[in-house]
Design a protein around this motif. Structure first.
Motif, PDB file in Angstrom:
ATOM      1  N   UNK A 152     -13.331   8.087  -7.992  1.00 14.88           N
ATOM      2  CA  UNK A 152     -14.310   7.431  -7.124  1.00 14.88           C
ATOM      3  C   UNK A 152     -15.723   7.918  -7.419  1.00 14.88           C
ATOM      4  N   UNK A 153     -15.874   9.226  -7.554  1.00 18.21           N
ATOM      5  CA  UNK A 153     -17.199   9.810  -7.781  1.00 18.21           C
ATOM      6  C   UNK A 153     -17.701   9.508  -9.192  1.00 18.21           C
ATOM      7  N   UNK A 154     -16.832   9.717 -10.177  1.00 15.21           N
ATOM      8  CA  UNK A 154     -17.269   9.587 -11.565  1.00 15.21           C
ATOM      9  C   UNK A 154     -17.585   8.136 -11.936  1.00 15.21           C
ATOM     10  N   UNK A 155     -16.786   7.202 -11.389  1.00 15.41           N
ATOM     11  CA  UNK A 155     -16.978   5.800 -11.750  1.00 15.41           C
ATOM     12  C   UNK A 155     -17.842   5.045 -10.754  1.00 15.41           C
ATOM     13  N   UNK A 156     -18.247   5.707  -9.680  1.00 17.55           N
ATOM     14  CA  UNK A 156     -19.140   5.082  -8.726  1.00 17.55           C
ATOM     15  C   UNK A 156     -18.525   3.907  -7.990  1.00 17.55           C
ATOM     16  N   UNK A 182      -6.488  -4.135 -22.168  1.00 17.32           N
ATOM     17  CA  UNK A 182      -5.829  -3.076 -21.397  1.00 17.32           C
ATOM     18  C   UNK A 182      -4.706  -2.452 -22.218  1.00 17.32           C
ATOM     19  N   UNK A 183      -4.769  -1.147 -22.408  1.00 17.71           N
ATOM     20  CA  UNK A 183      -3.734  -0.445 -23.157  1.00 17.71           C
ATOM     21  C   UNK A 183      -3.197   0.764 -22.394  1.00 17.71           C
ATOM     22  N   UNK A 184      -3.779   1.082 -21.256  1.00 21.20           N
ATOM     23  CA  UNK A 184      -3.415   2.282 -20.515  1.00 21.20           C
ATOM     24  C   UNK A 184      -2.103   2.106 -19.763  1.00 21.20           C
ATOM     25  N   UNK A 185      -1.553   3.237 -19.302  1.00 16.99           N
ATOM     26  CA  UNK A 185      -0.261   3.256 -18.626  1.00 16.99           C
ATOM     27  C   UNK A 185      -0.358   4.017 -17.310  1.00 16.99           C
ATOM     28  N   UNK A 186       0.711   3.924 -16.482  1.00 20.46           N
ATOM     29  CA  UNK A 186       0.835   4.753 -15.291  1.00 20.46           C
ATOM     30  C   UNK A 186      -0.377   4.764 -14.386  1.00 20.46           C
ATOM     31  N   UNK A 187      -0.751   5.978 -13.931  1.00 25.30           N
ATOM     32  CA  UNK A 187      -1.949   6.161 -13.120  1.00 25.30           C
ATOM     33  C   UNK A 187      -3.131   5.445 -13.744  1.00 25.30           C
ATOM     34  N   UNK A 188      -3.279   5.632 -15.058  1.00 28.08           N
ATOM     35  CA  UNK A 188      -4.457   5.131 -15.761  1.00 28.08           C
ATOM     36  C   UNK A 188      -4.488   3.604 -15.767  1.00 28.08           C
ATOM     37  N   UNK A 189      -3.331   2.981 -15.837  1.00 32.16           N
ATOM     38  CA  UNK A 189      -3.262   1.519 -15.817  1.00 32.16           C
ATOM     39  C   UNK A 189      -3.839   0.975 -14.517  1.00 32.16           C
ATOM     40  N   UNK A 190      -3.452   1.583 -13.399  1.00 35.95           N
ATOM     41  CA  UNK A 190      -3.948   1.122 -12.104  1.00 35.95           C
ATOM     42  C   UNK A 190      -5.451   1.344 -11.980  1.00 35.95           C
ATOM     43  N   UNK A 191      -5.928   2.474 -12.465  1.00 34.87           N
ATOM     44  CA  UNK A 191      -7.371   2.753 -12.436  1.00 34.87           C
ATOM     45  C   UNK A 191      -8.116   1.758 -13.315  1.00 34.87           C
ATOM     46  N   UNK A 192      -7.573   1.502 -14.496  1.00 30.77           N
ATOM     47  CA  UNK A 192      -8.187   0.571 -15.437  1.00 30.77           C
ATOM     48  C   UNK A 192      -8.367  -0.801 -14.791  1.00 30.77           C
ATOM     49  N   UNK A 193      -7.320  -1.309 -14.138  1.00 31.86           N
ATOM     50  CA  UNK A 193      -7.411  -2.619 -13.507  1.00 31.86           C
ATOM     51  C   UNK A 193      -8.378  -2.615 -12.328  1.00 31.86           C
ATOM     52  N   UNK A 194      -8.426  -1.499 -11.609  1.00 30.19           N
ATOM     53  CA  UNK A 194      -9.376  -1.391 -10.497  1.00 30.19           C
ATOM     54  C   UNK A 194     -10.807  -1.464 -11.012  1.00 30.19           C
ATOM     55  N   UNK A 195     -11.095  -0.723 -12.058  1.00 25.69           N
ATOM     56  CA  UNK A 195     -12.437  -0.731 -12.661  1.00 25.69           C
ATOM     57  C   UNK A 195     -12.808  -2.133 -13.129  1.00 25.69           C
ATOM     58  N   UNK A 196     -11.874  -2.801 -13.794  1.00 25.45           N
ATOM     59  CA  UNK A 196     -12.145  -4.138 -14.291  1.00 25.45           C
ATOM     60  C   UNK A 196     -12.442  -5.113 -13.151  1.00 25.45           C
ATOM     61  N   UNK A 197     -11.701  -4.973 -12.049  1.00 25.60           N
ATOM     62  CA  UNK A 197     -11.926  -5.859 -10.901  1.00 25.60           C
ATOM     63  C   UNK A 197     -13.304  -5.624 -10.298  1.00 25.60           C
TER      64      UNK A 197
END
Length: 277
Positions: A152-156, A182-197
């Motif tokens: 949350x802090x790092x990605x604003x 998108x190539x990430x997995x697990x925790x990172x996959x969910x974060x990746x999609x959140x950032x993209x949204x």
């Protein structure tokens, strides 16, 4: 996107599986009871314990249940991407992510789908008022809370539970998010999609849920998944912050140029310009 959104009528609930033969029948039964009008799509990564065969049996007895057999274990992210592609191809209005192990309560899914009336992406969140986690050791709670705070802090972003895996997406949002990279997995996959949204300007809403740790089987969360998330979030965060600094410097430079142009050049030999002798 506009504030007025189309009604969600066709929903694809994506259930990724790998060695979940004992968990799958009860979770499918609970989903059928909670969202009887939704289609359930099991995404099995060729589970060696026979989960795929169990899924086929469930599908044979229920037209609302389908199975997508995948060649092998490629991870949660790739399984969901395959499910998203199918949902987009077949014209569904929304696609849902839910674990097969019972940690996500199917009985809470209607609340997530209802929230899509005013959102593009709905996250079933643990770390918001009303959210709860059961049967987790303190160490794992600290890890999850810390990972989300760091993200949350790092990605604003204003999202409190970017690692959550219980979600509902409008398929229009999936198109806008650009999933090809998108190539990430697990925790990172969910974060990746959140950032993209968030970066796509979509409306992301968090609905409190109760997360219950699995009772049967073994968690797929490993050190490699956590390490991938930490590395990727750090890289994305640094890129995001560097971009912010560059934009700030560019704006200041442009403002300084405008002031100079409006006020005229000032320098040697120009002190007396416009003055009476």
């Amino acid at each position: 996107m506009t504030s007025k959104r189309e009604a969600v009528s066709r929903v694809a609930v994506l259930v990724p599986t790998y060695n979940e033969r004992d968990n799958l029948p009860p979770i499918i039964a609970r989903l059928r009871s909670s969202v009887p009008d939704a289609d359930l799509i099991v995404l099995d990564d060729n589970s060696p314990d026979g989960t795929g065969a169990v899924a086929d049996e469930l599908a044979a007895g229920d037209p609302r249940v389908r199975v997508l057999h995948r060649a092998g274990k490629e991870g949660l992210g790739r399984a969901y991407l395959a499910g998203f592609a199918l949902a987009l191809q077949e014209g569904y209005d929304a696609a849902v992510e839910i674990d097969a192990d019972g940690s996500h309560q199917p009985e809470q899914l209607p609340a997530l789908l209802s929230a899509l009336d005013d959102a593009d992406v709905v996250i079933g969140a643990r770390w918001v008022p009303g959210g709860e986690v059961r049967n987790w050791p303190l160490r794992r709670k600290v890890l999850s809370v810390g990972a989300n705070l760091y993200t949350k802090v790092l990605l604003g972003m204003k999202v409190n539970d970017a690692t959550a895996g219980f979600r509902a997406y409008r398929t229009s949002a999936l198109r806008a998010m650009g999933l090809d990279g998108v190539e990430s997995q697990g925790y990172c996959f969910q974060i990746d999609l959140t950032v993209r949204a968030v970066r796509a300007g979509l409306t992301v809403v968090e609905v409190p849920i109760t997360f219950v740790e699995r009772e049967v089987g073994v968690s797929k969360m490993g050190k490699d998944i956590v390490r991938e998330a930490l590395t990727s979030v750090t890289r994305w965060g640094v890129t995001h912050r560097v971009g912010q600094v560059r934009s700030l410097l560019e704006r200041r430079s442009a403002q300084s140029l405008v002031r100079v142009e409006d006020g005229g050049a000032v320098g040697p030999g120009t002190e007396n310009v416009g003055r009476k002798p």
